[in-house]
Design a protein around this motif. Structure first.
Motif, PDB file in Angstrom:
ATOM      1  N   THR A 113     -18.375  44.168  -3.412  1.00  0.00           N
ATOM      2  CA  THR A 113     -16.298  44.400  -3.662  1.00  0.00           C
ATOM      3  C   THR A 113     -16.411  44.618  -5.312  1.00  0.00           C
ATOM      4  N   MET A 114     -17.150  44.820  -6.664  1.00  0.00           N
ATOM      5  CA  MET A 114     -16.827  45.216  -7.527  1.00  0.00           C
ATOM      6  C   MET A 114     -17.031  46.800  -6.780  1.00  0.00           C
ATOM      7  N   GLY A 115     -17.934  47.045  -6.607  1.00  0.00           N
ATOM      8  CA  GLY A 115     -17.863  49.199  -6.130  1.00  0.00           C
ATOM      9  C   GLY A 115     -16.344  49.489  -5.896  1.00  0.00           C
ATOM     10  N   ILE A 231     -29.951  54.568 -11.382  1.00  0.00           N
ATOM     11  CA  ILE A 231     -29.176  54.095  -9.876  1.00  0.00           C
ATOM     12  C   ILE A 231     -29.588  52.900  -9.873  1.00  0.00           C
ATOM     13  N   ILE A 232     -28.877  51.922 -10.531  1.00  0.00           N
ATOM     14  CA  ILE A 232     -28.000  50.855  -9.942  1.00  0.00           C
ATOM     15  C   ILE A 232     -27.974  49.689  -8.917  1.00  0.00           C
ATOM     16  N   THR A 233     -28.737  49.334  -8.108  1.00  0.00           N
ATOM     17  CA  THR A 233     -27.691  48.707  -6.976  1.00  0.00           C
ATOM     18  C   THR A 233     -27.601  46.785  -7.702  1.00  0.00           C
ATOM     19  N   GLY A 234     -26.763  46.632  -6.782  1.00  0.00           N
ATOM     20  CA  GLY A 234     -26.415  45.368  -6.955  1.00  0.00           C
ATOM     21  C   GLY A 234     -26.733  43.576  -7.306  1.00  0.00           C
ATOM     22  N   ASP A 235     -27.484  43.592  -5.619  1.00  0.00           N
ATOM     23  CA  ASP A 235     -28.396  42.327  -5.405  1.00  0.00           C
ATOM     24  C   ASP A 235     -29.480  42.689  -4.579  1.00  0.00           C
ATOM     25  N   LEU A 236     -30.072  43.339  -4.859  1.00  0.00           N
ATOM     26  CA  LEU A 236     -30.811  43.597  -3.634  1.00  0.00           C
ATOM     27  C   LEU A 236     -31.584  42.821  -3.784  1.00  0.00           C
ATOM     28  N   PHE A 306     -23.485  53.646 -10.291  1.00  0.00           N
ATOM     29  CA  PHE A 306     -23.818  51.846  -9.861  1.00  0.00           C
ATOM     30  C   PHE A 306     -22.841  51.847  -8.592  1.00  0.00           C
ATOM     31  N   VAL A 307     -24.332  50.941  -7.394  1.00  0.00           N
ATOM     32  CA  VAL A 307     -24.216  50.945  -6.024  1.00  0.00           C
ATOM     33  C   VAL A 307     -24.466  49.632  -5.801  1.00  0.00           C
ATOM     34  N   PRO A 308     -23.213  48.924  -6.196  1.00  0.00           N
ATOM     35  CA  PRO A 308     -23.188  47.100  -5.500  1.00  0.00           C
ATOM     36  C   PRO A 308     -23.316  47.123  -4.158  1.00  0.00           C
ATOM     37  N   THR A 309     -24.174  46.127  -3.907  1.00  0.00           N
ATOM     38  CA  THR A 309     -24.456  45.766  -2.118  1.00  0.00           C
ATOM     39  C   THR A 309     -24.139  44.616  -1.750  1.00  0.00           C
ATOM     40  N   GLY A 310     -23.738  44.541   0.191  1.00  0.00           N
ATOM     41  CA  GLY A 310     -22.866  43.824   0.442  1.00  0.00           C
ATOM     42  C   GLY A 310     -23.353  43.111   1.729  1.00  0.00           C
ATOM     43  N   ALA A 311     -23.642  42.198   1.721  1.00  0.00           N
ATOM     44  CA  ALA A 311     -24.016  41.447   2.996  1.00  0.00           C
ATOM     45  C   ALA A 311     -22.767  40.808   3.449  1.00  0.00           C
ATOM     46  N   LEU A 312     -22.163  42.064   5.391  1.00  0.00           N
ATOM     47  CA  LEU A 312     -21.241  41.270   5.453  1.00  0.00           C
ATOM     48  C   LEU A 312     -21.049  40.377   6.795  1.00  0.00           C
ATOM     49  N   LEU A 313     -21.467  39.232   6.123  1.00  0.00           N
ATOM     50  CA  LEU A 313     -22.004  38.144   7.264  1.00  0.00           C
ATOM     51  C   LEU A 313     -20.294  36.879   6.977  1.00  0.00           C
ATOM     52  N   SER A 323     -26.124  39.465  13.809  1.00  0.00           N
ATOM     53  CA  SER A 323     -27.058  39.727  12.943  1.00  0.00           C
ATOM     54  C   SER A 323     -26.050  40.316  11.632  1.00  0.00           C
ATOM     55  N   VAL A 324     -26.315  40.914  10.669  1.00  0.00           N
ATOM     56  CA  VAL A 324     -25.994  40.922   9.484  1.00  0.00           C
ATOM     57  C   VAL A 324     -26.156  42.094   8.683  1.00  0.00           C
ATOM     58  N   PRO A 325     -25.062  42.807   9.076  1.00  0.00           N
ATOM     59  CA  PRO A 325     -24.783  43.853   8.589  1.00  0.00           C
ATOM     60  C   PRO A 325     -24.414  44.283   7.408  1.00  0.00           C
ATOM     61  N   GLY A 326     -25.192  45.069   5.946  1.00  0.00           N
ATOM     62  CA  GLY A 326     -24.905  45.199   5.419  1.00  0.00           C
ATOM     63  C   GLY A 326     -24.221  47.647   4.842  1.00  0.00           C
ATOM     64  N   ILE A 327     -23.679  46.851   3.092  1.00  0.00           N
ATOM     65  CA  ILE A 327     -22.580  48.104   2.954  1.00  0.00           C
ATOM     66  C   ILE A 327     -22.688  47.994   1.497  1.00  0.00           C
ATOM     67  N   ALA A 328     -22.876  49.092   0.450  1.00  0.00           N
ATOM     68  CA  ALA A 328     -22.992  50.024  -0.615  1.00  0.00           C
ATOM     69  C   ALA A 328     -22.097  51.106  -0.708  1.00  0.00           C
ATOM     70  N   GLN A 329     -21.394  49.998  -1.968  1.00  0.00           N
ATOM     71  CA  GLN A 329     -20.407  50.829  -2.303  1.00  0.00           C
ATOM     72  C   GLN A 329     -21.195  51.906  -4.195  1.00  0.00           C
ATOM     73  N   ALA A 330     -20.526  53.404  -4.177  1.00  0.00           N
ATOM     74  CA  ALA A 330     -21.587  54.271  -5.233  1.00  0.00           C
ATOM     75  C   ALA A 330     -20.333  54.497  -5.389  1.00  0.00           C
ATOM     76  N   VAL A 331     -20.795  53.956  -7.434  1.00  0.00           N
ATOM     77  CA  VAL A 331     -19.205  55.347  -8.003  1.00  0.00           C
ATOM     78  C   VAL A 331     -20.461  55.705  -9.026  1.00  0.00           C
ATOM     79  N   VAL A 332     -20.234  56.772 -10.039  1.00  0.00           N
ATOM     80  CA  VAL A 332     -20.366  57.500 -10.382  1.00  0.00           C
ATOM     81  C   VAL A 332     -19.921  57.258 -12.087  1.00  0.00           C
ATOM     82  N   VAL A 333     -20.792  57.026 -13.154  1.00  0.00           N
ATOM     83  CA  VAL A 333     -20.119  56.658 -14.469  1.00  0.00           C
ATOM     84  C   VAL A 333     -20.970  57.232 -14.990  1.00  0.00           C
ATOM     85  N   GLU A 334     -20.265  58.163 -16.651  1.00  0.00           N
ATOM     86  CA  GLU A 334     -20.473  58.812 -17.635  1.00  0.00           C
ATOM     87  C   GLU A 334     -19.615  58.745 -19.004  1.00  0.00           C
TER      88      GLU A 334
END
Length: 336
Positions: A113-115, A231-236, A306-313, A323-334
């Motif tokens: 959600t933060m992404g 390259i930073i994922t959220g909570d893998l 910055f790539v926060p990750t989410g499990a959509l259950l 099943s438990v689908p996933g999603i990831a939202q990527a934000v380029v920060v400079e």
């Protein structure tokens, strides 16, 4: 003014500045490796409230106020809040920021959600739909366990693949100018489902979505992993990280040198017994606001993904055998 890029991305003609970042976490998070980075650490897991849900709402409200204050703004100057959490109907957000009397878009992308909040906030500012917006998320160990798993009193054992929901909130104020870091692009994620059903192995459920979004970002911007300092994922967590490396290798990319996971960074598993790492909306949000953003502001990192990750259950979908689908939202920060 077309700012779309490739299949799923946006490249802002003028980067959207991050004016402030604020984070408040619980006692366990404060005892972890990033403890000195957080703005405030709450010793009381209830934050002076009677329920876990009220505690999370209080946590989010105080973080929002802190971020606005750090940006040297008044709450009336915030045009819109983009907020979300893990609870049903996003009640932590709605009850938490209600008293701020600021227009709100409630979001749900699970732990991504933060992404989502940063992406939509950046689009709003870039498009001229608000001079200042606030992006915020939260999670709480007690409320999340009650929502998705078992009452804490049950004392169930957790497998080694499980992650520990972070008690924390992170918030950022976005504006057209004034910050030392800016959002220059983003890649909107797709819902990816590999058919996994283990709700205690969120890393495995989310890793395919992280791979898909990271790969698409590299394609859309014609970049290689080396074009990012991190390259930073959220909570893998540790399990999801290994899966991500394998999936990216199948696509011809090695991201091991650049990769970092907020869920791995926020806890010391050996000392804190968090198994695969941290998770929750507050995991990536608090880590970004307290640890990642300052490194960009100081110029230690020039560009990150910055790539926060989410499990959509939900508890309904899980109990119905979905099943438990996933999603990831990527934000380029400079750095700027």
């Amino acid at each position: 003014m077309d700012q779309t890029k490739g299949k799923q991305s946006i490249e802002f003609q003028e980067g959207v500045h991050i004016l402030s970042g604020a984070s408040i976490v619980g006692k366990k998070e404060g005892e972890g490796p990033l403890g000195s980075c957080f703005d405030l650490i709450g010793e009381d897991p209830m934050f002076g409230c009677q329920t876990w849900e009220d505690a999370e709402s209080t946590l989010q409200k105080e973080t929002a106020q802190l971020a606005i204050g750090k940006a040297k703004l008044e709450k009336w100057q915030i045009r819109t809040i983009f907020a979300g959490d893990l609870l049903a109907q996003s009640i932590a957000s709605s009850f938490g920021i209600m008293d701020l009397e600021i227009p709100v878009y409630g979001l749900y992308g699970a732990c991504s959600t933060m992404g989502e909040a940063l992406s939509l906030g950046a689009m709003a500012v870039s498009g001229g739909f608000g001079e200042y917006v606030l992006s915020i998320t939260s999670s709480h160990f007690g409320s999340a366990e009650k929502e998705f798993r078992f009452p804490l009193e049950y004392g169930n054992q957790r497998p080694l693949s499980a992650t520990w929901t972070v008690t924390g909130s992170g918030a950022c104020v976005l504006g057209k100018k004034g910050g030392k870091a800016r959002i220059t692009g983003l890649t909107t994620g797709k819902i990816i489902d590999y058919g996994l059903k283990d709700s205690l192995n969120m890393g495995a459920c989310m890793a395919p979505a992280a791979c898909d979004t990271i790969y698409q970002n590299l394609m859309d911007f014609n970049r290689s992993p080396g074009d990012y300092d991190r390259i930073i994922t959220g909570d893998l967590g540790e399990v999801g990280q290994r899966i991500l490396f394998d999936l990216m290798a199948e696509k011809g990319f090695d991201i091991k040198k650049q990769h970092m996971d907020c869920g791995i960074e926020i806890f010391d598993n050996a000392a804190q017994d968090t198994h695969a790492g941290g998770s929750g909306c507050g995991c990536s949000a608090a880590t970004f606001a307290s640890y990642i953003l300052p490194k960009l502001e100081k110029g230690e990192w020039k560009r990150i993904l910055f790539v926060p990750t989410g499990a959509l259950l939900s508890k309904v979908s899980f109990n119905e055998g979905q099943s438990v689908p996933g999603i990831a939202q990527a934000v380029v920060v400079e750095h700027c």
